[in-house]
Design a protein around this motif. Sequence first.
Motif, PDB file in Angstrom:
ATOM      1  N   ILE A 106       0.848  -1.195   0.000  1.00 44.94           N
ATOM      2  CA  ILE A 106       0.000   0.000   0.000  1.00 44.94           C
ATOM      3  C   ILE A 106       0.879   1.239   0.000  1.00 44.94           C
ATOM      4  O   ILE A 106       1.737   1.416   0.875  1.00 44.94           O
ATOM      5  N   VAL A 107       0.661   2.082  -1.001  1.00 42.23           N
ATOM      6  CA  VAL A 107       1.322   3.387  -1.103  1.00 42.23           C
ATOM      7  C   VAL A 107       0.300   4.436  -0.686  1.00 42.23           C
ATOM      8  O   VAL A 107      -0.820   4.453  -1.207  1.00 42.23           O
TER       9      VAL A 107
ATOM     10  N   VAL B  31       7.288   1.165 -12.106  1.00 41.17           N
ATOM     11  CA  VAL B  31       6.310   1.813 -12.979  1.00 41.17           C
ATOM     12  C   VAL B  31       5.064   2.132 -12.169  1.00 41.17           C
ATOM     13  O   VAL B  31       4.683   1.384 -11.266  1.00 41.17           O
ATOM     14  N   MET B  32       4.437   3.263 -12.497  1.00 35.78           N
ATOM     15  CA  MET B  32       3.142   3.602 -11.930  1.00 35.78           C
ATOM     16  C   MET B  32       2.123   3.715 -13.059  1.00 35.78           C
ATOM     17  O   MET B  32       2.344   4.443 -14.026  1.00 35.78           O
ATOM     18  N   VAL B  33       1.014   2.987 -12.939  1.00 31.76           N
ATOM     19  CA  VAL B  33      -0.096   3.134 -13.882  1.00 31.76           C
ATOM     20  C   VAL B  33      -0.948   4.279 -13.359  1.00 31.76           C
ATOM     21  O   VAL B  33      -1.798   4.104 -12.484  1.00 31.76           O
ATOM     22  N   ALA B  34      -0.688   5.492 -13.878  1.00 28.40           N
ATOM     23  CA  ALA B  34      -1.354   6.709 -13.403  1.00 28.40           C
ATOM     24  C   ALA B  34      -2.643   6.901 -14.200  1.00 28.40           C
ATOM     25  O   ALA B  34      -2.679   7.601 -15.214  1.00 28.40           O
ATOM     26  N   ARG B  35      -3.706   6.272 -13.722  1.00 24.71           N
ATOM     27  CA  ARG B  35      -4.919   6.137 -14.518  1.00 24.71           C
ATOM     28  C   ARG B  35      -5.673   7.434 -14.725  1.00 24.71           C
ATOM     29  O   ARG B  35      -6.471   7.543 -15.654  1.00 24.71           O
ATOM     30  N   GLY B  36      -5.420   8.452 -13.883  1.00 21.75           N
ATOM     31  CA  GLY B  36      -6.129   9.717 -14.044  1.00 21.75           C
ATOM     32  C   GLY B  36      -5.836  10.373 -15.371  1.00 21.75           C
ATOM     33  O   GLY B  36      -6.722  10.540 -16.226  1.00 21.75           O
TER      34      GLY B  36
ATOM     35  N   PRO C  82       8.742  -3.593 -10.133  1.00 22.36           N
ATOM     36  CA  PRO C  82       7.575  -3.276  -9.299  1.00 22.36           C
ATOM     37  C   PRO C  82       6.630  -2.315 -10.017  1.00 22.36           C
ATOM     38  O   PRO C  82       7.071  -1.368 -10.675  1.00 22.36           O
ATOM     39  N   VAL C  83       5.323  -2.564  -9.870  1.00 25.03           N
ATOM     40  CA  VAL C  83       4.330  -1.739 -10.564  1.00 25.03           C
ATOM     41  C   VAL C  83       3.242  -1.332  -9.578  1.00 25.03           C
ATOM     42  O   VAL C  83       2.768  -2.142  -8.780  1.00 25.03           O
ATOM     43  N   ILE C  84       2.886  -0.047  -9.635  1.00 25.71           N
ATOM     44  CA  ILE C  84       1.891   0.548  -8.750  1.00 25.71           C
ATOM     45  C   ILE C  84       0.653   0.876  -9.569  1.00 25.71           C
ATOM     46  O   ILE C  84       0.757   1.498 -10.637  1.00 25.71           O
ATOM     47  N   THR C  85      -0.522   0.497  -9.077  1.00 26.51           N
ATOM     48  CA  THR C  85      -1.779   0.912  -9.698  1.00 26.51           C
ATOM     49  C   THR C  85      -2.334   2.072  -8.888  1.00 26.51           C
ATOM     50  O   THR C  85      -2.506   1.966  -7.671  1.00 26.51           O
ATOM     51  N   ALA C  86      -2.615   3.204  -9.586  1.00 28.78           N
ATOM     52  CA  ALA C  86      -2.917   4.445  -8.874  1.00 28.78           C
ATOM     53  C   ALA C  86      -4.141   5.152  -9.437  1.00 28.78           C
ATOM     54  O   ALA C  86      -4.562   4.892 -10.562  1.00 28.78           O
ATOM     55  N   THR C  87      -4.679   6.046  -8.644  1.00 25.70           N
ATOM     56  CA  THR C  87      -5.708   7.037  -8.972  1.00 25.70           C
ATOM     57  C   THR C  87      -7.130   6.556  -8.683  1.00 25.70           C
ATOM     58  O   THR C  87      -7.593   5.565  -9.231  1.00 25.70           O
TER      59      THR C  87
ATOM     60  N   ALA D 160       1.611  -2.974  -5.961  1.00 28.10           N
ATOM     61  CA  ALA D 160       1.115  -2.028  -4.964  1.00 28.10           C
ATOM     62  C   ALA D 160      -0.121  -1.313  -5.479  1.00 28.10           C
ATOM     63  O   ALA D 160      -0.304  -1.138  -6.686  1.00 28.10           O
ATOM     64  N   VAL D 161      -0.954  -0.901  -4.548  1.00 27.14           N
ATOM     65  CA  VAL D 161      -2.108  -0.044  -4.846  1.00 27.14           C
ATOM     66  C   VAL D 161      -1.887   1.271  -4.109  1.00 27.14           C
ATOM     67  O   VAL D 161      -1.316   1.286  -3.014  1.00 27.14           O
ATOM     68  N   MET D 162      -2.349   2.366  -4.714  1.00 24.91           N
ATOM     69  CA  MET D 162      -1.982   3.672  -4.185  1.00 24.91           C
ATOM     70  C   MET D 162      -3.192   4.506  -3.796  1.00 24.91           C
ATOM     71  O   MET D 162      -4.222   4.491  -4.465  1.00 24.91           O
ATOM     72  N   LEU D 163      -3.041   5.249  -2.709  1.00 21.48           N
ATOM     73  CA  LEU D 163      -4.026   6.209  -2.231  1.00 21.48           C
ATOM     74  C   LEU D 163      -3.475   7.612  -2.414  1.00 21.48           C
ATOM     75  O   LEU D 163      -2.295   7.851  -2.161  1.00 21.48           O
ATOM     76  N   SER D 164      -4.316   8.532  -2.858  1.00 21.01           N
ATOM     77  CA  SER D 164      -3.877   9.919  -3.093  1.00 21.01           C
ATOM     78  C   SER D 164      -4.582  10.859  -2.125  1.00 21.01           C
ATOM     79  O   SER D 164      -4.224  10.946  -0.967  1.00 21.01           O
ATOM     80  N   GLY D 165      -5.640  11.534  -2.602  1.00 25.18           N
ATOM     81  CA  GLY D 165      -6.368  12.453  -1.735  1.00 25.18           C
ATOM     82  C   GLY D 165      -7.003  11.764  -0.544  1.00 25.18           C
ATOM     83  O   GLY D 165      -7.231  12.387   0.502  1.00 25.18           O
ATOM     84  N   GLU D 166      -7.282  10.462  -0.660  1.00 20.84           N
ATOM     85  CA  GLU D 166      -7.930   9.728   0.425  1.00 20.84           C
ATOM     86  C   GLU D 166      -7.152   9.837   1.731  1.00 20.84           C
ATOM     87  O   GLU D 166      -7.737   9.922   2.808  1.00 20.84           O
ATOM     88  N   THR D 167      -5.822   9.810   1.635  1.00 17.41           N
ATOM     89  CA  THR D 167      -5.008   9.908   2.849  1.00 17.41           C
ATOM     90  C   THR D 167      -4.379  11.288   3.019  1.00 17.41           C
ATOM     91  O   THR D 167      -3.991  11.649   4.124  1.00 17.41           O
ATOM     92  N   ALA D 168      -4.279  12.060   1.936  1.00 16.30           N
ATOM     93  CA  ALA D 168      -3.649  13.386   2.032  1.00 16.30           C
ATOM     94  C   ALA D 168      -4.596  14.411   2.649  1.00 16.30           C
ATOM     95  O   ALA D 168      -4.195  15.221   3.493  1.00 16.30           O
ATOM     96  N   ILE D 169      -5.869  14.368   2.228  1.00 12.38           N
ATOM     97  CA  ILE D 169      -6.837  15.372   2.703  1.00 12.38           C
ATOM     98  C   ILE D 169      -8.132  14.738   3.187  1.00 12.38           C
ATOM     99  O   ILE D 169      -9.092  15.447   3.489  1.00 12.38           O
ATOM    100  N   GLY D 170      -8.199  13.418   3.243  1.00 10.83           N
ATOM    101  CA  GLY D 170      -9.439  12.734   3.566  1.00 10.83           C
ATOM    102  C   GLY D 170      -9.835  12.827   5.026  1.00 10.83           C
ATOM    103  O   GLY D 170      -9.057  13.216   5.893  1.00 10.83           O
ATOM    104  N   ARG D 171     -11.070  12.416   5.306  1.00  6.30           N
ATOM    105  CA  ARG D 171     -11.636  12.512   6.655  1.00  6.30           C
ATOM    106  C   ARG D 171     -11.068  11.476   7.605  1.00  6.30           C
ATOM    107  O   ARG D 171     -11.046  11.683   8.819  1.00  6.30           O
TER     108      ARG D 171
END
Length: 480
Positions: free
Chosen positions: A7-8, A235-240, A268-273, A303-314
Amino acid sequence: MTRRTKIVATIGPASDTIEMLRTLIGAGLDVVRLNLSHGDLEDHLDKLGRVRDAAEDAGRHVAVLADLPGPKIRSGHFPDGGVSLDGGTCVRLLPGDGPSDDSIIHVQYATLLEDLRPGSRVQLGDGAISMTVEEVTVDAAIARIETGGKVNGQPGVHLSSDMLRLETPTEEDLVLAEAVAAAGVEYIAVSFVRHAADVERVREVVGDRARLVAKIETRAALDDLDAIVSATDAVMVARGDLGIDCPIEDVPHLQKRIVRHCVELGKPVITATQMLESMVSAPSPTRAEVSDVANAVFDGTDAVMLSGETAIGRDPVGVVATMATIAERAESEASYRQWANRLGRAQRELSVEATPGNRITMALSHAASQAAMDAEVAAILCCTRSGRTARAMARFRPEARMVGLSPDLKMVRTMALTWGVEPMKVETYESTDEMVWFAVEKALAEGVVVHGDTVLVLAGAPGRDRTIVATDVLRMVRVD
């Protein structure tokens, strides 16, 4: 069964205190992402220090990924309170940094009118607002809004990557890369990669002080995917942005293709967004988000990645715990043995262009995968200085627990991104026998194995100059 998918999590205002970082690490965070697009460098370096302290307090080895901003195109400022852009209406696009409204949108991109042509697609923000250029004059581009909505502030402006003249990485990226490499981060993500040369430009600045992650988020990157994956460390799969630059219905298929290619090569490959996007404000994810995370696990992502969920989330801790639960449940249904069998059959094709040392490593890790299944070993211990042994073994997604052991603390942290690898630090070893002994002793002390277990040890025998050019030691040991 312990969770194998890493988990990233992105750190921001909601999660950057040392108390919160300790709790996040306890909930399952493996890699901290610093988004350099927001905040200043000193702030991020302070966060890095807090991550190191929190990881030490928690007794965990956590990697840090610094994500470079890349080239950004923004609109001129929209009025306070925002404006509505209605579908079917036309707007004028002008180069410059003047104000924007519902009839004129300034775009901070000097060659805008030279690069646009009738039929070009332009999107604002995360792609929710899209328009098609109908005419380009000497003064402006006339675009019809296809999908409207409300815009605020200075949203990003997305043009097709094959039109952009902006350079990747930017000069600012290179300055930031030097600074975070010197500060000791394990990974640096390069944004808007289009060619392998983009990664190499950052490599020239960073050297071997940090591993590079190529973000695949443009159509151009897909056209040069093989070379980019060869040139990068992860590699990061930046799906946004990938879903803006490519037809959105293609994104799931591109994700599977990229993940499969990276796993086969041991990158290593990260799935993101937007993996658990609704949890920025909601206490639980949508059913579709749960399926998305699970399917990424089924794809074989490291790996799977969290962005705003952990940066600014509740509730950053709740998000990490939720993702960990989803991933572990998905792993219990994943067909990893089938994956290993398919990869084993592809070994000959994959090793054709490999160096002799890599061919040896690939062959021995293949043999180890089969031996681990046949002997039903309790654990696979990968002794490594470069991480290559652990990455090669992880390609086969073994059912047995997998431990990466290294005397280099930075390498121990780096292995936190690789699927299934539990990173541990050991003392420096001088011989193969000593290496094997240290590995088994450490696994026993950490409770990975118990007396009576059979373990498999993989390592590279050091040569005369103490370097290891290939994984060429495979031993099966009964712990007693």
